[in-house]
Design a protein around this motif. Structure first.
Motif, PDB file in Angstrom:
ATOM      1  N   ALA A  66       1.002  -1.123  -0.030  1.00 16.01           N
ATOM      2  CA  ALA A  66      -0.048   0.059  -0.104  1.00 16.01           C
ATOM      3  C   ALA A  66       0.982   1.180  -0.052  1.00 16.01           C
ATOM      4  CB  ALA A  66      -1.008  -0.134   1.172  1.00 16.01           C
ATOM      5  N   PHE A  67       1.844   1.252   0.848  1.00 16.37           N
ATOM      6  CA  PHE A  67       2.738   2.267   0.881  1.00 16.37           C
ATOM      7  C   PHE A  67       3.609   2.474  -0.554  1.00 16.37           C
ATOM      8  CE2 PHE A  67       7.047   3.984   1.442  1.00 16.37           C
ATOM      9  CZ  PHE A  67       6.721   5.291   1.999  1.00 16.37           C
ATOM     10  N   LEU A  68       3.951   1.621  -1.138  1.00 16.43           N
ATOM     11  CA  LEU A  68       4.676   1.870  -2.416  1.00 16.43           C
ATOM     12  C   LEU A  68       3.663   2.208  -3.512  1.00 16.43           C
ATOM     13  CD1 LEU A  68       7.095  -1.216  -2.452  1.00 16.43           C
ATOM     14  CD2 LEU A  68       7.557   1.061  -1.988  1.00 16.43           C
ATOM     15  N   ASP A  69       2.402   1.506  -3.490  1.00 14.88           N
ATOM     16  CA  ASP A  69       1.429   1.900  -4.277  1.00 14.88           C
ATOM     17  C   ASP A  69       0.818   3.139  -4.054  1.00 14.88           C
ATOM     18  OD1 ASP A  69       1.866  -0.232  -5.626  1.00 14.88           O
ATOM     19  OD2 ASP A  69       0.345  -1.498  -4.660  1.00 14.88           O
ATOM     20  N   ARG A  70       0.952   3.940  -3.018  1.00 17.97           N
ATOM     21  CA  ARG A  70       0.243   5.355  -2.396  1.00 17.97           C
ATOM     22  C   ARG A  70      -1.178   5.155  -2.607  1.00 17.97           C
ATOM     23  NH1 ARG A  70       4.611   8.647  -2.426  1.00 17.97           N
ATOM     24  NH2 ARG A  70       6.054   8.439  -4.219  1.00 17.97           N
ATOM     25  N   ARG A  71      -1.574   3.968  -1.729  1.00 19.71           N
ATOM     26  CA  ARG A  71      -2.978   3.846  -1.666  1.00 19.71           C
ATOM     27  C   ARG A  71      -3.077   3.286  -0.249  1.00 19.71           C
ATOM     28  NH1 ARG A  71      -3.414  -1.520  -0.956  1.00 19.71           N
ATOM     29  NH2 ARG A  71      -1.957  -2.818  -1.833  1.00 19.71           N
ATOM     30  N   PRO A  72      -4.256   3.427   0.264  1.00 20.61           N
ATOM     31  CA  PRO A  72      -4.675   3.029   1.671  1.00 20.61           C
ATOM     32  C   PRO A  72      -4.751   1.345   1.864  1.00 20.61           C
ATOM     33  CG  PRO A  72      -6.723   4.254   0.554  1.00 20.61           C
ATOM     34  CD  PRO A  72      -5.766   4.217  -0.372  1.00 20.61           C
ATOM     35  N   PRO A  73      -3.856   0.960   2.857  1.00 19.39           N
ATOM     36  CA  PRO A  73      -3.873  -0.211   2.956  1.00 19.39           C
ATOM     37  C   PRO A  73      -5.268  -1.053   3.262  1.00 19.39           C
ATOM     38  CG  PRO A  73      -3.305   0.832   5.210  1.00 19.39           C
ATOM     39  CD  PRO A  73      -3.588   1.989   3.949  1.00 19.39           C
ATOM     40  N   ARG A  74      -5.228  -2.521   2.991  1.00 16.23           N
ATOM     41  CA  ARG A  74      -6.507  -3.017   3.317  1.00 16.23           C
ATOM     42  C   ARG A  74      -6.088  -4.372   4.008  1.00 16.23           C
ATOM     43  NH1 ARG A  74      -6.782  -1.682  -2.412  1.00 16.23           N
ATOM     44  NH2 ARG A  74      -5.791  -3.616  -2.885  1.00 16.23           N
ATOM     45  N   PHE A  75      -5.928  -4.189   5.348  1.00 19.31           N
ATOM     46  CA  PHE A  75      -5.620  -5.147   6.289  1.00 19.31           C
ATOM     47  C   PHE A  75      -6.446  -6.244   6.321  1.00 19.31           C
ATOM     48  CE2 PHE A  75      -3.274  -1.284   7.790  1.00 19.31           C
ATOM     49  CZ  PHE A  75      -1.898  -1.719   7.399  1.00 19.31           C
ATOM     50  N   SER A  76      -6.146  -7.372   6.638  1.00 19.91           N
ATOM     51  CA  SER A  76      -7.142  -8.723   6.550  1.00 19.91           C
ATOM     52  C   SER A  76      -7.241  -9.146   8.005  1.00 19.91           C
ATOM     53  CB  SER A  76      -6.586  -9.515   5.307  1.00 19.91           C
ATOM     54  OG  SER A  76      -5.303 -10.004   5.815  1.00 19.91           O
ATOM     55  N   SER A  77      -6.006  -9.092   8.799  1.00 16.29           N
ATOM     56  CA  SER A  77      -6.191  -9.602  10.262  1.00 16.29           C
ATOM     57  C   SER A  77      -7.232  -9.030  10.885  1.00 16.29           C
ATOM     58  CB  SER A  77      -4.959  -9.880  10.940  1.00 16.29           C
ATOM     59  OG  SER A  77      -4.521  -8.679  11.208  1.00 16.29           O
ATOM     60  N   ARG A  78      -7.916  -9.820  11.735  1.00 17.43           N
ATOM     61  CA  ARG A  78      -8.842  -9.097  12.712  1.00 17.43           C
ATOM     62  C   ARG A  78      -8.535  -9.557  14.229  1.00 17.43           C
ATOM     63  NH1 ARG A  78      -9.365  -6.392   9.487  1.00 17.43           N
ATOM     64  NH2 ARG A  78     -10.780  -6.380   7.657  1.00 17.43           N
ATOM     65  N   VAL A  79      -8.488  -8.491  15.028  1.00 16.86           N
ATOM     66  CA  VAL A  79      -7.806  -8.943  16.467  1.00 16.86           C
ATOM     67  C   VAL A  79      -8.844  -9.770  17.291  1.00 16.86           C
ATOM     68  CG1 VAL A  79      -7.429  -7.895  18.672  1.00 16.86           C
ATOM     69  CG2 VAL A  79      -6.961  -6.571  16.448  1.00 16.86           C
ATOM     70  N   SER A  80      -9.931  -9.524  16.883  1.00 14.53           N
ATOM     71  CA  SER A  80     -11.121 -10.258  17.562  1.00 14.53           C
ATOM     72  C   SER A  80     -11.036 -11.914  17.153  1.00 14.53           C
ATOM     73  CB  SER A  80     -12.501  -9.805  17.293  1.00 14.53           C
ATOM     74  OG  SER A  80     -12.713 -10.099  15.581  1.00 14.53           O
ATOM     75  N   ALA A  81     -10.483 -12.237  15.789  1.00 10.41           N
ATOM     76  CA  ALA A  81     -10.462 -13.576  15.572  1.00 10.41           C
ATOM     77  C   ALA A  81      -8.919 -14.129  15.521  1.00 10.41           C
ATOM     78  CB  ALA A  81     -10.787 -13.560  14.008  1.00 10.41           C
ATOM     79  N   ASP A  82      -8.207 -13.218  15.474  1.00 16.24           N
ATOM     80  CA  ASP A  82      -6.448 -13.728  15.159  1.00 16.24           C
ATOM     81  C   ASP A  82      -5.731 -13.512  16.397  1.00 16.24           C
ATOM     82  OD1 ASP A  82      -7.199 -14.421  12.520  1.00 16.24           O
ATOM     83  OD2 ASP A  82      -6.857 -12.446  11.818  1.00 16.24           O
ATOM     84  N   TRP A  83      -6.165 -12.807  17.525  1.00 19.00           N
ATOM     85  CA  TRP A  83      -5.317 -12.391  18.711  1.00 19.00           C
ATOM     86  C   TRP A  83      -4.806 -13.922  19.390  1.00 19.00           C
ATOM     87  CZ3 TRP A  83      -3.285  -8.348  20.712  1.00 19.00           C
ATOM     88  CH2 TRP A  83      -2.836  -8.531  22.016  1.00 19.00           C
TER      89      TRP A  83
END
Length: 93
Positions: A66-83
């Motif tokens: 996302a940083f290299l593409d200059r776009r907002p990130p689309r994170f997939s992990s969820r604290v509620s499910a992946d903690w």
């Protein structure tokens, strides 16, 4: 007023650009350090372990892309499910 404005600006930046799991782990480490009285050595050890935990994840790759593409990130992990609980701190040398 300026302090509050700056704090809100920083919070928005964190919310938009930091993976939720990374933010949650940082917050947990800060709280645990204060509550349990971890030494600097223990905090450094935990920080290293947590860094290793998140660096190979899809969210880490997404953040870089996302940083290299200059776009907002689309994170997939969820604290509620992946903690996963924080590891125990390393013993003092």
């Amino acid at each position: 007023d300026r302090v509050l404005d700056h704090a809100v600006e920083m919070a928005r930046d964190i919310a938009a650009h930091v993976a939720p799991m990374s933010a949650a782990l940082c917050k947990r480490l800060l709280w645990d350090s204060a509550i349990r009285g971890y030494t600097p050595h223990q905090v450094a050890s935990l920080e290293t372990q947590l860094h290793q935990r998140v660096m190979g994840t899809a969210d880490a790759r997404e953040g870089v892309s996302a940083f290299l593409d200059r776009r907002p990130p689309r994170f997939s992990s969820r604290v509620s499910a992946d903690w996963a609980a924080l590891p125990a701190p390393a013993p003092e040398p």
